[in-house]
Write an enzyme that holds these catalytic residues in place. Structure first.
Site, short mmCIF file in Angstrom:
data_model
loop_
_atom_site.label_atom_id
_atom_site.label_comp_id
_atom_site.label_asym_id
_atom_site.label_seq_id
_atom_site.Cartn_x
_atom_site.Cartn_y
_atom_site.Cartn_z
N CYS A 144 -12.99 -53.85 -2.64
CA CYS A 144 -11.59 -53.54 -2.94
C CYS A 144 -10.71 -54.41 -2.05
O CYS A 144 -11.20 -55.40 -1.51
CB CYS A 144 -11.31 -52.04 -2.77
SG CYS A 144 -11.49 -51.42 -1.09
N ARG A 152 -11.08 -47.26 -1.42
CA ARG A 152 -11.93 -47.19 -2.62
C ARG A 152 -13.36 -47.66 -2.39
O ARG A 152 -14.31 -46.95 -2.73
CB ARG A 152 -11.30 -48.02 -3.75
CG ARG A 152 -10.00 -47.46 -4.27
CD ARG A 152 -9.25 -48.46 -5.12
NE ARG A 152 -8.76 -49.59 -4.33
CZ ARG A 152 -8.15 -50.67 -4.82
NH1 ARG A 152 -7.97 -50.76 -6.12
NH2 ARG A 152 -7.74 -51.64 -4.03
N ASP A 212 -5.42 -47.80 -6.73
CA ASP A 212 -5.41 -47.81 -5.26
C ASP A 212 -4.70 -46.55 -4.75
O ASP A 212 -3.51 -46.38 -5.01
CB ASP A 212 -4.68 -49.07 -4.78
CG ASP A 212 -4.90 -49.33 -3.31
OD1 ASP A 212 -5.31 -48.39 -2.60
OD2 ASP A 212 -4.67 -50.46 -2.87
P1 4NP Z 1 -8.31 -50.08 -0.59
O1 4NP Z 1 -6.81 -49.61 -0.29
O2 4NP Z 1 -8.21 -51.50 -1.13
O3 4NP Z 1 -8.79 -49.12 -1.62
O4 4NP Z 1 -9.05 -50.01 0.70
C1 4NP Z 1 -5.93 -50.29 0.55
C2 4NP Z 1 -6.09 -50.16 1.91
C3 4NP Z 1 -5.19 -50.81 2.75
C4 4NP Z 1 -4.17 -51.56 2.23
C5 4NP Z 1 -4.03 -51.69 0.87
C6 4NP Z 1 -4.92 -51.06 0.03
N1 4NP Z 1 -3.24 -52.21 3.09
O5 4NP Z 1 -2.27 -52.80 2.59
O6 4NP Z 1 -3.43 -52.16 4.32
#
Ligand code: 4NP
Length: 153
Positions: free
Chosen positions: A3, A9, A119
Protein backbone atom coordinates in the site's frame (compact mmCIF):
# COMPACT_ATOMS: atom_id res chain seq x y z
CA UNK A 1 1.07 -6.89 -0.02
CA UNK A 2 1.72 -3.27 -0.91
CA UNK A 3 0.00 0.00 0.00
CA UNK A 4 1.17 3.59 0.34
CA UNK A 5 2.34 3.83 3.96
CA UNK A 6 2.66 0.15 5.01
CA UNK A 7 0.82 1.13 8.15
CA UNK A 8 -2.95 0.67 7.59
CA UNK A 9 -3.93 -1.66 4.72
CA UNK A 10 -0.91 -3.79 3.79
CA UNK A 11 0.01 -4.87 7.37
CA UNK A 12 -3.57 -6.08 7.71
CA UNK A 13 -3.26 -7.94 4.41
CA UNK A 14 0.04 -9.49 5.50
CA UNK A 15 -1.37 -10.60 8.85
CA UNK A 16 -4.57 -11.98 7.38
CA UNK A 17 -2.97 -13.92 4.52
CA UNK A 18 -0.19 -15.32 6.72
CA UNK A 19 -2.80 -16.43 9.26
CA UNK A 20 -4.93 -18.17 6.63
CA UNK A 21 -1.92 -19.79 4.97
CA UNK A 22 -0.85 -21.25 8.30
CA UNK A 23 -4.36 -22.50 8.99
CA UNK A 24 -4.24 -24.33 5.65
CA UNK A 25 -0.78 -25.79 6.24
CA UNK A 26 0.73 -23.63 3.49
CA UNK A 27 4.34 -22.62 4.09
CA UNK A 28 4.10 -19.23 2.39
CA UNK A 29 6.36 -16.28 3.01
CA UNK A 30 3.99 -13.34 3.26
CA UNK A 31 5.33 -9.81 3.65
CA UNK A 32 4.20 -6.23 3.16
CA UNK A 33 5.70 -2.89 2.16
CA UNK A 34 4.74 0.68 1.35
CA UNK A 35 5.57 2.60 -1.79
CA UNK A 36 6.36 5.63 0.39
CA UNK A 37 8.93 5.82 3.17
CA UNK A 38 6.90 7.88 5.66
CA UNK A 39 6.53 5.16 8.26
CA UNK A 40 9.66 3.04 8.06
CA UNK A 41 10.14 0.90 11.20
CA UNK A 42 6.79 1.99 12.66
CA UNK A 43 4.26 -0.56 13.90
CA UNK A 44 0.87 -0.76 12.14
CA UNK A 45 -1.69 1.98 12.82
CA UNK A 46 -3.36 1.43 16.21
CA UNK A 47 -6.75 0.89 14.55
CA UNK A 48 -5.34 -1.72 12.16
CA UNK A 49 -3.86 -3.45 15.21
CA UNK A 50 -7.13 -3.17 17.14
CA UNK A 51 -9.39 -4.47 14.36
CA UNK A 52 -6.96 -7.25 13.57
CA UNK A 53 -6.78 -8.32 17.23
CA UNK A 54 -10.58 -8.31 17.47
CA UNK A 55 -10.47 -10.88 14.66
CA UNK A 56 -7.86 -13.04 16.37
CA UNK A 57 -4.78 -11.86 14.46
CA UNK A 58 -1.86 -10.12 16.17
CA UNK A 59 0.02 -7.75 13.84
CA UNK A 60 1.75 -5.73 16.58
CA UNK A 61 5.19 -7.10 15.70
CA UNK A 62 5.12 -5.89 12.10
CA UNK A 63 7.25 -2.88 11.17
CA UNK A 64 6.94 -0.56 8.20
CA UNK A 65 9.34 -0.79 5.28
CA UNK A 66 9.49 0.63 1.79
CA UNK A 67 9.06 -1.46 -1.33
CA UNK A 68 12.35 -2.08 -3.14
CA UNK A 69 12.84 -3.31 -6.69
CA UNK A 70 14.38 -6.59 -5.44
CA UNK A 71 10.94 -7.46 -4.01
CA UNK A 72 9.87 -8.00 -7.60
CA UNK A 73 12.32 -10.90 -7.83
CA UNK A 74 11.98 -12.18 -4.27
CA UNK A 75 8.23 -12.78 -4.38
CA UNK A 76 6.06 -14.81 -6.74
CA UNK A 77 3.05 -12.54 -6.39
CA UNK A 78 2.66 -8.89 -5.49
CA UNK A 79 -0.74 -7.50 -4.54
CA UNK A 80 -1.34 -3.76 -4.45
CA UNK A 81 -4.29 -2.02 -2.81
CA UNK A 82 -5.00 0.61 -5.47
CA UNK A 83 -3.94 1.85 -8.89
CA UNK A 84 -1.63 4.49 -7.44
CA UNK A 85 0.27 1.71 -5.62
CA UNK A 86 0.41 -0.20 -8.92
CA UNK A 87 1.98 2.75 -10.74
CA UNK A 88 4.46 3.35 -7.91
CA UNK A 89 5.53 -0.31 -7.72
CA UNK A 90 6.14 -0.18 -11.45
CA UNK A 91 8.13 3.00 -11.04
CA UNK A 92 10.29 1.68 -8.19
CA UNK A 93 10.86 -1.69 -9.89
CA UNK A 94 12.27 -0.20 -13.12
CA UNK A 95 14.18 -2.98 -14.93
CA UNK A 96 12.93 -5.57 -12.40
CA UNK A 97 9.27 -4.93 -13.29
CA UNK A 98 7.31 -8.09 -14.10
CA UNK A 99 3.72 -7.30 -14.98
CA UNK A 100 2.59 -10.91 -14.61
CA UNK A 101 3.38 -10.90 -10.90
CA UNK A 102 1.45 -7.76 -9.96
CA UNK A 103 -2.27 -7.31 -9.50
CA UNK A 104 -4.78 -5.33 -7.50
CA UNK A 105 -5.77 -7.40 -4.47
CA UNK A 106 -9.49 -6.97 -5.07
CA UNK A 107 -9.19 -8.44 -8.57
CA UNK A 108 -9.09 -11.79 -6.73
CA UNK A 109 -12.64 -11.05 -5.54
CA UNK A 110 -13.93 -9.00 -8.47
CA UNK A 111 -11.89 -10.08 -11.51
CA UNK A 112 -10.89 -7.36 -13.96
CA UNK A 113 -12.83 -4.63 -12.12
CA UNK A 114 -9.69 -2.93 -10.77
CA UNK A 115 -11.38 -1.99 -7.51
CA UNK A 116 -9.37 -0.35 -4.72
CA UNK A 117 -9.05 -1.23 -1.06
CA UNK A 118 -9.99 2.23 0.27
CA UNK A 119 -7.39 4.01 2.37
CA UNK A 120 -8.75 4.23 5.93
CA UNK A 121 -5.95 6.61 7.04
CA UNK A 122 -8.05 9.78 6.99
CA UNK A 123 -11.22 8.26 8.47
CA UNK A 124 -12.68 6.68 11.61
CA UNK A 125 -12.53 3.14 13.04
CA UNK A 126 -15.44 1.98 10.90
CA UNK A 127 -13.24 2.31 7.81
CA UNK A 128 -10.73 -0.12 9.28
CA UNK A 129 -13.45 -2.71 9.88
CA UNK A 130 -14.60 -2.37 6.27
CA UNK A 131 -11.04 -2.71 5.00
CA UNK A 132 -10.49 -5.78 7.19
CA UNK A 133 -13.60 -7.42 5.76
CA UNK A 134 -12.62 -6.73 2.15
CA UNK A 135 -9.06 -7.97 2.61
CA UNK A 136 -10.28 -11.02 4.51
CA UNK A 137 -12.56 -12.04 1.62
CA UNK A 138 -9.84 -11.42 -0.97
CA UNK A 139 -7.42 -13.57 1.05
CA UNK A 140 -9.99 -16.38 1.20
CA UNK A 141 -10.11 -16.25 -2.61
CA UNK A 142 -6.29 -16.37 -2.82
CA UNK A 143 -6.11 -19.39 -0.51
CA UNK A 144 -8.80 -21.17 -2.49
CA UNK A 145 -7.03 -20.49 -5.79
CA UNK A 146 -3.45 -21.35 -4.83
CA UNK A 147 -4.14 -24.08 -2.30
CA UNK A 148 -5.85 -25.99 -5.09
CA UNK A 149 -2.77 -25.59 -7.30
CA UNK A 150 -0.49 -26.77 -4.48
CA UNK A 151 -2.60 -29.85 -3.71
CA UNK A 152 -2.75 -30.89 -7.36
CA UNK A 153 1.06 -30.81 -7.73
P1 4NP B 1 -1.81 2.89 4.07
O1 4NP B 1 -2.42 4.27 4.61
O2 4NP B 1 -1.26 3.17 2.69
O3 4NP B 1 -2.99 1.97 4.04
O4 4NP B 1 -0.75 2.47 5.04
C1 4NP B 1 -1.68 5.45 4.71
C2 4NP B 1 -0.81 5.59 5.76
C3 4NP B 1 -0.11 6.79 5.89
C4 4NP B 1 -0.28 7.80 4.97
C5 4NP B 1 -1.16 7.64 3.93
C6 4NP B 1 -1.84 6.45 3.79
N1 4NP B 1 0.43 9.02 5.12
O5 4NP B 1 0.17 9.95 4.34
O6 4NP B 1 1.27 9.12 6.03
Amino acid sequence: MVCLGNICRSPLAEGILQHKAKQHGLNWMVDSAGTAGYHINEPPHRLSQKVSKMNGIDISNLRGRQFVKEDMNNFNKIYVMDEENYAEVKNISRNFWNEEKVDLLLNELYPNENRSVPDPWYGAEEGYHKVFELIDKACDAIIKKYAAVQISK
